[in-house]
Design an enzyme around this catalytic site. Sequence first.
Site, PDB file in Angstrom:
ATOM      1  N   ASP A   1       3.273  -1.481   9.726  1.00 60.23           N
ATOM      2  CA  ASP A   1       2.323  -0.816  10.629  1.00 60.23           C
ATOM      3  C   ASP A   1       0.924  -1.403  10.466  1.00 60.23           C
ATOM      4  O   ASP A   1       0.775  -2.608  10.349  1.00 60.23           O
ATOM      5  CB  ASP A   1       2.357   0.698  10.395  1.00 60.23           C
ATOM      6  CG  ASP A   1       1.946   1.093   8.986  1.00 60.23           C
ATOM      7  OD1 ASP A   1       2.145   0.304   8.039  1.00 60.23           O
ATOM      8  OD2 ASP A   1       1.408   2.203   8.813  1.00 60.23           O
TER       9      ASP A   1
ATOM     10  N   GLU B   1       7.327  -3.151   4.355  1.00 61.75           N
ATOM     11  CA  GLU B   1       7.717  -1.791   4.749  1.00 61.75           C
ATOM     12  C   GLU B   1       9.205  -1.601   5.047  1.00 61.75           C
ATOM     13  O   GLU B   1       9.729  -0.498   4.884  1.00 61.75           O
ATOM     14  CB  GLU B   1       6.885  -1.346   5.961  1.00 61.75           C
ATOM     15  CG  GLU B   1       5.438  -1.035   5.661  1.00 61.75           C
ATOM     16  CD  GLU B   1       4.547  -2.267   5.523  1.00 61.75           C
ATOM     17  OE1 GLU B   1       3.377  -2.107   5.170  1.00 61.75           O
ATOM     18  OE2 GLU B   1       5.042  -3.390   5.781  1.00 61.75           O
TER      19      GLU B   1
ATOM     20  N   GLY C   1      -1.375  -1.418   3.923  1.00 61.93           N
ATOM     21  CA  GLY C   1      -2.711  -0.933   4.265  1.00 61.93           C
ATOM     22  C   GLY C   1      -3.827  -1.851   3.822  1.00 61.93           C
ATOM     23  O   GLY C   1      -4.905  -1.877   4.430  1.00 61.93           O
TER      24      GLY C   1
ATOM     25  N   GLY D   1      -1.262   1.726   1.168  1.00 68.78           N
ATOM     26  CA  GLY D   1      -1.540   3.154   1.086  1.00 68.78           C
ATOM     27  C   GLY D   1      -0.909   3.748  -0.163  1.00 68.78           C
ATOM     28  O   GLY D   1       0.019   3.174  -0.737  1.00 68.78           O
TER      29      GLY D   1
END
Length: 379
Positions: free
Chosen positions: A171, A163, A140, A92
Amino acid sequence: MCGLMSRFYSFKRTNTILQHLRLSSHMDAAEVLLERKGCAGVITLNRPKVLNALSFDMIRRIYLQLKKWEQDPETLLIIIKGAGEKAFCAGGDIKALLEALKTDQNAVRDFFREEYILNNAIDSCRKPYVALIHGITMGGGVGVSVYGQFRVATEKSVLAMPETAIGLVPDVGGGYFLPRLQGKLGYFLGLTGFRLKGRDVYTAGIATHFVDSEKLVMLEEDLLALKSPSKENIADVLESYHTKSRIDQDKSYILEHMDKINRCFSADTVEQIIEYLQQDGSPFALEQLKVINKMSPTSLKITLRQLMEGSSKTLQEVLLMEYRLVQACLVNHDFPEGIRALLVDKDRSPKWKPADLKEVTDEDLNYYFTFPGSNDLKF
């Protein structure tokens, strides 16, 4: 005369601004290319200068088009790839998220909500979905590829879930797919952010096929040339390229260390994992120890519990859990601090709070796992 000239320059200035806005709109529209080629829908992540990082607009447009293609009887195959040679998708657009976080937390929550809805849509997509994960694939980028039926790696693939280094958690369903990898490999990847490279992306079970990068264009052309592609003949085409690949055929860094990974990352606490790494004492173990000691202590503890709980949950249950976890991370210290250290000031010296694992209590962890969330995730 002066008034006339003033109006002229004002008009010219306004026209320049409008042209700039139209150009910006065109550039935004080009962030992702959505094309029909033969029987296939082709998604091209088109931000090579920022390693094809996902923006909110890209996520929304991919989701809407995916749903259209899924309903279209003439679209029989979906391919996703990244523009340029460096990256499939580095994740992302974290820098943009940090800026938004200062002014509009709702927009940031919307980003994650829409991203997870897209991840779930890819997982449940009724059309064969082929992800060409050539180059850097992180966060992402893993989320828009790993749930497809087919994932193709090359010798230039670099895949990671980094992350914990920015005060977040792995995630996009990391709590679902990581603990389902062989042995304790997923726990190792999620906690350390270790970068799988080349054929190891396939060996780890994340890619379904491995293809020489110089053959990738030909592979795509052969897929697009299929007259009425079924899952079986798509698999046949991919397998034909996979079996001919000779690059690094007998080379696997990960398999060399699986015994150590399984032994050291089998513990129920991060403190115990650290103890096992210290006891092992091998260069590999000591390197992972050095990496873990740089990560956010809070993120490490959340991540281990996330993976343990996610191992028995459905993907949708995991995404809901992660949506709440991420929201809790957004309003706490470590995420903005991690971004500052890594991407803004680039000093790579984050000041985590708490700074020590011992200071992250069970009560602290329960706060993250019982965080109520806002505008909860619905599929």
